[in-house]
Motif scaffolding. Structure first.
Motif, PDB file in Angstrom:
ATOM      1  N   UNK A 141       0.761  -1.212  -0.009  1.00  0.00           N
ATOM      2  CA  UNK A 141      -0.030  -0.078  -0.034  1.00  0.00           C
ATOM      3  C   UNK A 141       1.046   1.327   0.065  1.00  0.00           C
ATOM      4  N   UNK A 142       2.137   1.083  -0.441  1.00  0.00           N
ATOM      5  CA  UNK A 142       2.853   2.266  -0.616  1.00  0.00           C
ATOM      6  C   UNK A 142       2.428   3.382  -1.432  1.00  0.00           C
ATOM      7  N   UNK A 143       2.773   4.503  -1.011  1.00  0.00           N
ATOM      8  CA  UNK A 143       2.188   5.845  -1.914  1.00  0.00           C
ATOM      9  C   UNK A 143       3.463   6.487  -2.613  1.00  0.00           C
ATOM     10  N   UNK A 144       3.006   6.815  -3.821  1.00  0.00           N
ATOM     11  CA  UNK A 144       3.932   7.531  -4.689  1.00  0.00           C
ATOM     12  C   UNK A 144       3.537   8.882  -4.808  1.00  0.00           C
ATOM     13  N   UNK A 145       4.358   9.887  -4.453  1.00  0.00           N
ATOM     14  CA  UNK A 145       4.143  11.364  -4.356  1.00  0.00           C
ATOM     15  C   UNK A 145       4.860  12.156  -5.230  1.00  0.00           C
ATOM     16  N   UNK A 146       4.278  12.867  -6.038  1.00  0.00           N
ATOM     17  CA  UNK A 146       4.528  13.738  -6.892  1.00  0.00           C
ATOM     18  C   UNK A 146       3.669  14.992  -7.168  1.00  0.00           C
ATOM     19  N   UNK A 147       4.324  16.076  -7.455  1.00  0.00           N
ATOM     20  CA  UNK A 147       3.356  17.245  -7.615  1.00  0.00           C
ATOM     21  C   UNK A 147       2.155  17.454  -6.580  1.00  0.00           C
ATOM     22  N   UNK A 148       2.436  17.134  -5.432  1.00  0.00           N
ATOM     23  CA  UNK A 148       1.489  17.296  -4.463  1.00  0.00           C
ATOM     24  C   UNK A 148       0.371  16.310  -4.261  1.00  0.00           C
ATOM     25  N   UNK A 149       0.467  15.394  -5.132  1.00  0.00           N
ATOM     26  CA  UNK A 149      -0.414  14.251  -5.340  1.00  0.00           C
ATOM     27  C   UNK A 149       0.079  12.824  -4.877  1.00  0.00           C
ATOM     28  N   UNK A 150      -0.702  12.214  -3.771  1.00  0.00           N
ATOM     29  CA  UNK A 150      -0.401  10.782  -3.526  1.00  0.00           C
ATOM     30  C   UNK A 150      -1.224   9.793  -4.124  1.00  0.00           C
ATOM     31  N   UNK A 151      -0.544   8.955  -4.679  1.00  0.00           N
ATOM     32  CA  UNK A 151      -1.194   7.657  -5.574  1.00  0.00           C
ATOM     33  C   UNK A 151      -0.686   6.438  -4.718  1.00  0.00           C
ATOM     34  N   UNK A 152      -1.496   5.764  -4.645  1.00  0.00           N
ATOM     35  CA  UNK A 152      -1.146   4.305  -4.004  1.00  0.00           C
ATOM     36  C   UNK A 152      -0.798   3.413  -5.156  1.00  0.00           C
ATOM     37  N   UNK A 153       0.125   2.421  -4.913  1.00  0.00           N
ATOM     38  CA  UNK A 153       0.537   1.717  -5.807  1.00  0.00           C
ATOM     39  C   UNK A 153      -0.479   0.431  -5.921  1.00  0.00           C
ATOM     40  N   UNK A 154      -0.571  -0.453  -7.156  1.00  0.00           N
ATOM     41  CA  UNK A 154      -1.492  -1.348  -7.078  1.00  0.00           C
ATOM     42  C   UNK A 154      -0.658  -2.717  -7.413  1.00  0.00           C
ATOM     43  N   UNK A 155      -0.526  -3.539  -6.532  1.00  0.00           N
ATOM     44  CA  UNK A 155      -0.059  -4.779  -6.861  1.00  0.00           C
ATOM     45  C   UNK A 155      -0.838  -5.437  -7.914  1.00  0.00           C
TER      46      UNK A 155
END
Length: 421
Positions: A141-155
């Motif tokens: 459930x790690x989050x990728x953070x870029x340009x102020x947005x958090x996106x959860x990875x999807x295994x």
């Protein structure tokens, strides 16, 4: 105040039937273990949003439907590439956050160049940190953070496409299914509020020179028999008997204030030669019993379903012109008119709209749920998935055509409003 109440009720009707549809998709997707990235009501620019758990809930500007965005339905939006310099934050030795920008501002993060990365299957990342290679596991459930947005990875096991045919079909079918359930529940409520029709009454006599008025029929009279035939609540049969007896006396037995009496009426022919007496009906009602409520609601649901399919058939066969179609504006206008008639009629209308939305979405039209179910069915028959790029292209074309049709009918709706039709 009345206008504000009408507007609020109209908005509420659309919000309820769309939300229950999307909630069906959302709930069964979550049950299947699919990552739901967004639950949206409306399309276009975002007006309001909040995040709960893994899902972002948004309200968007154009109130023309909604969607549930599941991981794996579209190309994944999380991209971390080899050779890219990033920063990661660890918790118990496992990567929980991956930062793609503003790296100098990320406190307590490890910075390095990506040597290899897998965010879907192996869930690992190798970093070159000052010449040393460090290998890390990534939390699912790690989050990728870029340009102020958090996106959860999807295994991969959280992707829509990774689930069985049955689970995917259920996640898609659940939207229309919830509309059907809502429609039936609202029909139950409507029957309890409106009661069961048990007689035909004279509701109105618009023309005081009509045969009905001249024969002294009065508003509120209960129609018992016409030419000796019991009518019950079958106003259509009453019309047929009268139409067949143009210029011939018709014996109508009524009850007025509890007293039975016979009245003779001579129908006059209309332009088609059918007899008319100039009566508009209303219905006497009684409270519905528990069993009757379910039976009557089922009958209403069946009748409305037949009516909706008849309308769709007329559309396909060209019996409707494009100018005859109404879009969201016309539907909202009709809903507002019905809202002014009271909560009883609005409940029935909301049930019909929910039923229509469920049926319409099951049509095998690209971009609708029916088309997606069709592709899943083909996959089950072929025992291998359809090329996802081809399927996505078909849905894209279908969505574009639906949006074009919506623009046309909305334009027609606006012209009707301007012309006062």
């Amino acid at each position: 105040m009345q206008m504000i109440q009408t507007v609020l009720l109209t908005v509420l009707v659309f919000f309820v039937i769309v939300t229950i549809h999307e909630w069906g998709h959302y709930y069964f997707a979550k049950r299947a273990g699919i990552l739901v990235r967004e639950f949206a009501i409306g399309f276009g620019p975002k007006l309001f949003s909040f995040k709960r758990g893994e899902t972002k809930f948004t309200l968007r500007l154009v109130p023309a439907g909604g969607y549930v965005r599941m991981a794996g339905e579209d190309p994944e939006i999380v991209e971390v590439q080899t050779g890219q310099t990033i920063a990661v934050r660890l918790k118990d030795g496992v990567v929980h956050r991956i930062y793609l920008d503003r790296l100098d501002e990320r406190s307590e993060a490890i910075r390095g160049e990506v040597l290899s990365v897998d965010l879907e299957r192996q869930l690992h990342i190798d970093l070159d940190i000052d010449g040393e290679v460090e290998k890390y596991s990534i939390h699912p459930q790690a989050l990728v953070i870029a340009r102020g947005n958090e996106t959860q990875i999807a295994p991969i096991d959280r992707h829509f496409s990774s689930k069985s045919v049955g689970k995917r079909a259920m996640a898609i079918f659940a939207g229309p299914m919830m509309n059907f359930i809502l429609a039936f529940v609202l029909f139950l409520v409507y029957i309890q509020m409106a009661g069961i029709k048990d007689s035909i009454l004279v509701g109105d006599i618009p023309n005081q020179q009509s045969p009905a008025a001249m024969a002294n029929l009065q508003v509120g009279d209960k129609i018992v028999t016409v030419n000796g035939e019991a009518i019950g609540v079958d106003f259509g049969r009453m019309i047929d008997i009268i139409a067949e007896n143009s210029n011939k006396p018709v014996d109508i037995r009524i009850e007025r204030d509890g007293v039975a009496q016979n009245i003779s009426v001579t129908p006059l022919p209309d332009e088609a030669g059918d007899g008319k007496i100039g009566v508009a009906p209303s219905y006497g009602t009684r409270s519905a019993g528990f069993g009757e409520t379910f039976t009557a609601a089922g009958t209403l649901m069946k009748d409305m379903t037949v009516m909706i399919f008849d309308g769709l058939k007329m559309l396909v066969t060209g019996q409707f012109k494009l100018d005859d179609l109404g879009g969201p504006v016309r539907t909202a206008e009709v809903t507002a008119e019905i809202a002014q008639q009271g909560i009883v009629q609005l409940t029935s209308w909301t049930a019909v709209l929910s039923l229509y939305l469920g049926i319409f979405n099951l049509l095998p039209v690209p971009a609708l749920d029916g088309s997606r179910l069709l592709f899943i069915g083909l996959e089950a028959v072929r025992r291998k998935p359809i090329n996802p790029n081809r399927e996505a292209f078909v849905h894209f074309i279908g969505f574009a055509m639906l949006m074009l049709l919506m623009l046309v009918v909305t334009y027609n709706d606006i012209l009707r409003l301007i012309r006062g039709e």
